[in-house]
Enzyme design. Structure first.
Site, short mmCIF file in Angstrom:
data_model
loop_
_atom_site.label_atom_id
_atom_site.label_comp_id
_atom_site.label_asym_id
_atom_site.label_seq_id
_atom_site.Cartn_x
_atom_site.Cartn_y
_atom_site.Cartn_z
N LYS A 262 -29.30 -14.15 17.28
CA LYS A 262 -30.39 -14.87 17.97
C LYS A 262 -29.98 -16.30 18.27
O LYS A 262 -29.16 -16.90 17.55
CB LYS A 262 -31.70 -14.84 17.19
CG LYS A 262 -31.75 -15.67 15.90
CD LYS A 262 -32.19 -17.12 16.10
CE LYS A 262 -31.89 -17.96 14.87
NZ LYS A 262 -31.44 -19.25 14.96
N ASP B 12 -36.41 -15.83 10.11
CA ASP B 12 -35.92 -15.26 11.38
C ASP B 12 -35.98 -13.73 11.41
O ASP B 12 -35.75 -13.13 12.45
CB ASP B 12 -34.43 -15.59 11.57
CG ASP B 12 -34.16 -17.07 11.73
OD1 ASP B 12 -35.07 -17.80 12.15
OD2 ASP B 12 -33.02 -17.48 11.44
O1 C5P Z 1 -36.50 -18.55 5.84
P1 C5P Z 1 -35.07 -18.72 5.46
O2 C5P Z 1 -34.77 -18.13 4.11
O3 C5P Z 1 -34.11 -18.28 6.50
O4 C5P Z 1 -34.87 -20.27 5.32
C1 C5P Z 1 -33.78 -20.82 4.64
C2 C5P Z 1 -34.11 -22.26 4.26
O5 C5P Z 1 -34.24 -23.06 5.43
C3 C5P Z 1 -35.45 -22.42 3.53
O6 C5P Z 1 -35.31 -22.24 2.15
C4 C5P Z 1 -35.81 -23.84 3.86
O7 C5P Z 1 -35.06 -24.74 3.08
C5 C5P Z 1 -35.30 -23.98 5.29
N1 C5P Z 1 -36.35 -23.70 6.29
C6 C5P Z 1 -37.32 -24.68 6.50
N2 C5P Z 1 -38.30 -24.44 7.44
C7 C5P Z 1 -38.32 -23.30 8.15
C8 C5P Z 1 -37.33 -22.31 7.96
C9 C5P Z 1 -36.35 -22.56 7.01
O8 C5P Z 1 -37.32 -25.74 5.87
N3 C5P Z 1 -39.28 -23.11 9.06
#
Ligand code: C5P
Length: 308
Positions: A21, A149
């Site tokens: 993506k 995602d």
């Molecule tokens: O959701 P995901 O596990 O992919 O996100 C990884 C990290 O990226 C989260 O733990 C957070 O630190 C950061 N993140 C964030 N805000 C988002 C998505 C991700 O701060 N909307």
């Protein structure tokens, strides 16, 4: 002859081709109490695929193996998102998982292209085929709990993402776009780039681009020239701050004729929008000659998940 990847016992399993993506718009809001940032994003899946095959095994457990250029960097334990996806879905369905997951890796790891999320989404789809029927809402909920995602990666296409990226609404596009994708050396950690966004904001740098009205209108026309001025990524300055050479490649792409250049997600992959497929081929050739990136691909978007 089937092109499915046969495992030792000859069972071809369920094969899922899952796209990377990009974010055509990545508006990053304030950090919330739960640590996530509010997002207004427009995702597009691009034709750069991992292929994930899930096979039932006699032995209980979830095993994973990987092949491809970046395979050595794929974690093979419970920190692998695909393994966590299989375990989480099995938990929801109250069954003991017994599967082997094979990941044929093409999507650069930790590049801002959601490669790990794509593999997790593909695993959910594969396991749901083996263990289902599974309600789509359940699959989406498990996906959202695993990563921001992953709900988008379940289908691909083009979609508006809100919440922390996990709330998805499909978006209509009037055509196919041609992208040059330049994978930079090394990786960037997503949490580290978010933390850098916060740090820069405290110094007055950067803001929240929360409107996608113009972008959505441009997408309906299907014209790359209309889309180019609407591309936006609020993580750009933070990614450049952590990896200053990104500025050089972003500038090089525009000098080489790209309609626009953009950091992909939290980087360090960069994206260049081309007018059409011929322009993309030429642009990719010029960028390869500059040797600023470790891999240069030209791909179209939107792309979709394919279950074989
Ligand atoms: O959701 P995901 O596990 O992919 O996100 C990884 C990290 O990226 C989260 O733990 C957070 O630190 C950061 N993140 C964030 N805000 C988002 C998505 C991700 O701060 N909307």
């Amino acid at each position: 002859m089937s092109s499915a990847l046969a495992f030792d016992d000859g069972d071809p399993g369920v094969r899922v081709r899952v796209p990377a993506k990009i974010n055509l718009h990545l508006g990053v809001g304030d950090r919330r109490a739960d640590g996530y940032h509010d997002l207004t994003t427009v995702y597009q899946a691009i034709a750069l695929y991992d292929e994930v095959t899930v096979v039932e095994t006699a032995e209980p457990g979830v095993r994973v193996r990987a092949a491809g250029d970046d395979a050595a960097a794929v974690p093979l334990g419970t920190d692998n998102l695909a393994v966590r996806a299989a375990v989480a879905l099995a938990g929801e369905l109250d069954l003991t998982p017994a599967v082997s997951i094979h990941i044929a890796k093409n999507i650069p790891i930790a590049g801002g292209l959601a490669g790990g999320s794509a593999d997790a989404a593909a695993t959910l789809i594969g396991c749901a085929r083996l263990w289902g029927p599974v309600e789509p809402d359940l699959l989406t909920r498990v996906a959202a709990e695993l990563g921001s995602d992953i709900p988008f990666c379940l289908s691909g296409g083009t979609a508006l993402g809100t919440g922390h990226g996990e709330k998805i609404e499909p978006v209509t596009t009037g055509g196919r776009y041609h992208w040059v994708v330049a994978a930079a050396e090394g990786r960037l950690s997503t949490p580290a780039v978010y933390a850098e966004v916060d740090r820069l904001r405290e110094t007055g740098v950067g803001g929240y681009s929360d409107s996608v009205t113009e972008l959505l209108a441009a997408l309906r026309t299907g014209r790359a020239e209309e889309l180019a001025p609407c591309l936006r990524n609020d993580m750009t300055e933070a990614a450049i701050s952590l990896r200053p050479q990104l500025r050089e490649i972003l500038t090089a792409g525009v000098e080489d004729g790209a309609l626009a250049s953009l950091v992909s997600g939290s980087g360090p992959t960069t994206l260049f929008l081309a007018r059409d497929v011929h322009h993309a081929t030429a642009l990719a050739g010029r960028l390869r000659m500059r040797r600023l990136a470790r891999e240069v691909h030209h791909v179209h978007g939107p792309a979709f998940v394919n279950v074989g």
